[in-house]
Motif scaffolding. Structure first.
Motif, short mmCIF file in Angstrom:
data_model
loop_
_atom_site.label_atom_id
_atom_site.label_comp_id
_atom_site.label_asym_id
_atom_site.label_seq_id
_atom_site.Cartn_x
_atom_site.Cartn_y
_atom_site.Cartn_z
N SER A 138 0.90 -1.30 -0.09
CA SER A 138 0.00 -0.05 0.07
C SER A 138 1.02 1.28 -0.08
O SER A 138 1.97 1.28 0.64
CB SER A 138 -1.04 0.20 1.15
OG SER A 138 -1.76 -1.09 1.17
N HIS A 139 0.52 2.32 -0.84
CA HIS A 139 1.24 3.47 -0.79
C HIS A 139 2.45 3.39 -1.59
O HIS A 139 3.47 4.57 -1.50
CB HIS A 139 1.33 4.30 0.69
CG HIS A 139 0.17 4.36 1.33
ND1 HIS A 139 -1.10 4.72 0.85
CD2 HIS A 139 -0.31 3.81 2.50
CE1 HIS A 139 -2.20 4.86 1.85
NE2 HIS A 139 -1.51 3.92 2.70
N CYS A 140 2.94 2.36 -2.16
CA CYS A 140 4.06 2.26 -2.79
C CYS A 140 3.91 3.35 -4.19
O CYS A 140 2.99 3.47 -4.87
CB CYS A 140 4.42 0.83 -3.26
SG CYS A 140 3.34 0.36 -4.62
N PHE A 141 5.39 3.66 -4.81
CA PHE A 141 5.55 4.36 -5.78
C PHE A 141 6.49 3.70 -6.69
O PHE A 141 7.59 3.37 -6.23
CB PHE A 141 5.87 5.69 -5.65
CG PHE A 141 5.91 6.73 -6.97
CD1 PHE A 141 4.78 7.21 -7.54
CD2 PHE A 141 7.30 6.80 -7.43
CE1 PHE A 141 5.07 8.05 -8.71
CE2 PHE A 141 7.55 7.64 -8.79
CZ PHE A 141 6.40 8.00 -9.29
N MET B 62 11.19 -0.26 0.12
CA MET B 62 11.69 -0.64 1.50
C MET B 62 11.66 0.67 2.21
O MET B 62 11.32 0.89 3.64
CB MET B 62 13.03 -0.99 1.82
CG MET B 62 13.37 -2.11 0.78
SD MET B 62 14.77 -2.91 1.17
CE MET B 62 14.27 -4.54 1.65
N ILE B 63 11.87 1.82 1.74
CA ILE B 63 11.58 3.09 2.34
C ILE B 63 10.60 3.80 1.36
O ILE B 63 11.06 4.22 0.40
CB ILE B 63 13.17 4.20 2.75
CG1 ILE B 63 13.98 3.12 3.39
CG2 ILE B 63 12.71 5.38 3.37
CD1 ILE B 63 15.47 3.43 3.16
N GLN B 64 9.45 4.10 1.85
CA GLN B 64 8.52 4.53 0.75
C GLN B 64 8.56 6.20 0.60
O GLN B 64 8.85 6.57 1.72
CB GLN B 64 6.97 4.22 1.16
CG GLN B 64 6.84 2.65 1.45
CD GLN B 64 5.18 2.66 1.38
OE1 GLN B 64 4.52 3.40 2.09
NE2 GLN B 64 4.92 1.57 0.87
N GLY B 65 8.80 6.51 -0.58
CA GLY B 65 9.30 7.96 -0.85
C GLY B 65 8.21 8.59 -1.02
O GLY B 65 7.54 9.23 -0.17
N ALA C 151 9.33 4.40 6.74
CA ALA C 151 10.43 3.44 6.38
C ALA C 151 10.02 1.89 6.94
O ALA C 151 9.18 1.95 7.85
CB ALA C 151 11.52 3.58 7.21
N GLY C 152 10.57 0.84 6.47
CA GLY C 152 10.20 -0.58 7.15
C GLY C 152 11.33 -0.95 8.11
O GLY C 152 11.64 -0.16 8.85
#
Ligand SMILES: Cc1ncc(COP(=O)(O)O)c(C=O)c1O
Length: 463
Positions: free
Chosen positions: A180-183, A249-252, A258-259
């Motif tokens: 969810s919320h990835c780019f 891994m660290i959603q921008g 961050a994970g």
């Protein structure tokens, strides 16, 4: 053995002399850019007219009113309105060595002295192979088996190549999973993977994607459990149809969320049990943590199959293990990068190592601690304006102003810009501010100056 004509050309002392002269001229011009400077009122009308004309041509205003003059000095950049600003976003993490770096200008000259502007599938010079070797060496430094590297010109294309590699290996599976919320980018395929409705508005669904809940720091065990349950359920629902899982891994774009090493290890291990590909998007996170790649920072070298990089690497690339090497014909590019980009990429990689950007006490982690202290001090003085939490990881630095209210956050970003610091937003609701500082060229006092201006911007924005 006779020298190649190219060797004679490159060894000509007149070229070396020209390089030295260029470096001198650059250094002289940069002396004028020694700190933040407001815009020149005499240039305001012309600047606005240029922005308006550009907006008309491109069919919409620029995300920030930035038209560079073409000169900078490390973290400082000069704009055509005469202002000099701290660039704390760097084209969203692209300018890892800041602006007008002499090493990068020299690398640009190497590119300019080459025989062709662009390199690609039928036109590769030795430096393309050397860049692949540099990237593979860094990717495998702590034990990963990413022995192959394919270059390309955008992060989205690196991800499209990754996606094709994953699908071909797992054919006939026709689905992937992401968080969810990835780019992941802007191509038609990546618009389907990216979890943001506005970015796929009006587009057909080109890839079938299932979403997993991303890491929630408040209760790690519960977060792992919930994501694994979602994964298992989805795999039961679509048996044999899921090719792999994409990890940012660290959603921008998603808000500098961050994970966590344990979370990723648990989910990736479950992927392996099910025979799914582990694909990591490191387009924003490369070069920003304690190791070159975030998967190394989280100690996941044994679990990754396919990794995409971009932004700070200047040339984008897809790295993959021998198991994932696609059959001939699947990936190819007319352009794998401009010659100047390729030399620049090699210079960036070399300098990140030389400058000590990596390591637990490297410049990335030091910058995080420095900004954390400064932001915390502002929070203590203005708890109503700046939140306590620091988001992101390493030198991906995110924070929340006015409780993440989107309108007030944009006002702070605009005020900060006027005062001399370029930042950008991320997330949605809460909206956050993010800094991607060029840590390799930050000088003593820069972080303090930037945070001083942030505090002023917060006070002005509060009215
Ligand atoms: C995590 C991530 N993936 C993919 C992309 C797409 O890269 P590009 O804009 O170079 O196509 C970006 C760009 O912001 C990104 O942050």
């Amino acid at each position: 053995m006779t020298d190649l004509a190219a060797q004679t050309f490159h060894a000509d002392p007149r070229l070396q002399q020209a390089r030295r002269l260029i470096a001198e001229v650059l250094n002289d011009a940069q002396q004028a850019l020694d700190g933040v400077r407001p815009a020149d009122p005499d240039k305001a009308d012309a600047y606005q007219a240029q922005l308006d004309a550009f907006a008309k041509l491109r069919g919409g205003a620029l995300p920030i009113p930035y038209l560079g003059s073409g000169l900078g000095n490390g973290p400082l950049v000069e704009l055509l309105d005469g202002s000099v600003k701290y660039d704390m976003i760097c084209g969203i993490g692209v300018h890892g060595l800041g602006h007008s770096d002499s090493g990068l200008i020299d690398a640009g000259l190497d590119g300019a002295f080459g025989d062709a502007v662009m390199q690609g599938n039928l036109q590769q010079n030795a430096e393309s192979a050397a860049l692949c070797e540099d990237l593979v060496e860094r990717a495998c430094r702590f034990g990963a088996k990413l022995e192959h590297c394919f270059l390309t010109t955008s992060g989205s294309m690196a991800n499209d190549n990754a996606l094709k590699i994953v699908f071909q290996k797992h054919a006939p599976a026709d689905r992937i999973m992401a968080f969810s919320h990835c780019f992941t980018g802007r191509t038609l395929a990546q618009a389907s993977v990216t979890d943001k409705a506005a970015y796929r508005d009006g587009l057909p669904e080109s890839v079938k994607v299932g979403y997993l809940p991303f890491f929630k720091p408040d209760d790690k065990a519960k977060s792992i459990d919930s994501t694994l349950k979602h994964l298992d359920n989805h795999l039961a629902r679509y048996a044999g149809r899921v090719a792999g899982v994409m990890f940012e891994m660290i959603q921008g774009e998603g808000g500098y969320q961050a994970g966590d090493a344990g979370f990723f290890r648990a989910v990736m291990s479950r992927c392996k049990e099910h025979g799914l590909a582990v694909w990591v998007d490191e387009i924003q996170s490369f070069g920003r943590t304690s190791k070159p790649f975030a998967f190394q920072h989280y100690g996941l070298d044994d679990l990754v199959d396919v990794v995409s990089v971009g932004k700070m690497t200047q040339v984008c690339a897809t790295l993959f293990t021998g198991d994932y090497n696609p059959r001939p014909g699947l990936i190819s590019q007319t352009f794998t990068g401009a010659s100047s980009q390729i030399f620049a990429a090699r210079e960036v990689l070399k300098r990140l190592d030389e400058r000590g950007v990596f390591g637990e006490d490297g410049l990335n982690m030091q910058a995080r601690r420095r900004f954390a202290d400064l932001l915390h001090a502002i929070h203590q003085r203005h708890p109503d304006k700046l939140g306590e939490a620091l988001f992101g990881e390493g030198s991906m630095i995110g924070f929340e102003v006015f409780g993440g209210d989107p309108k007030q956050t944009k006002t702070v970003m605009d005020k900060l810009y006027e005062l001399g610091v370029i930042a950008f937003v991320c997330g949605a609701d809460p909206l956050r501010l993010r800094f991607l500082p060029p840590v390799a060229v930050l000088r003593d006092g820069d972080a303090e100056a930037v945070c001083g201006l942030l505090e002023r911007a917060l006070v002005v924005a509060a009215g």
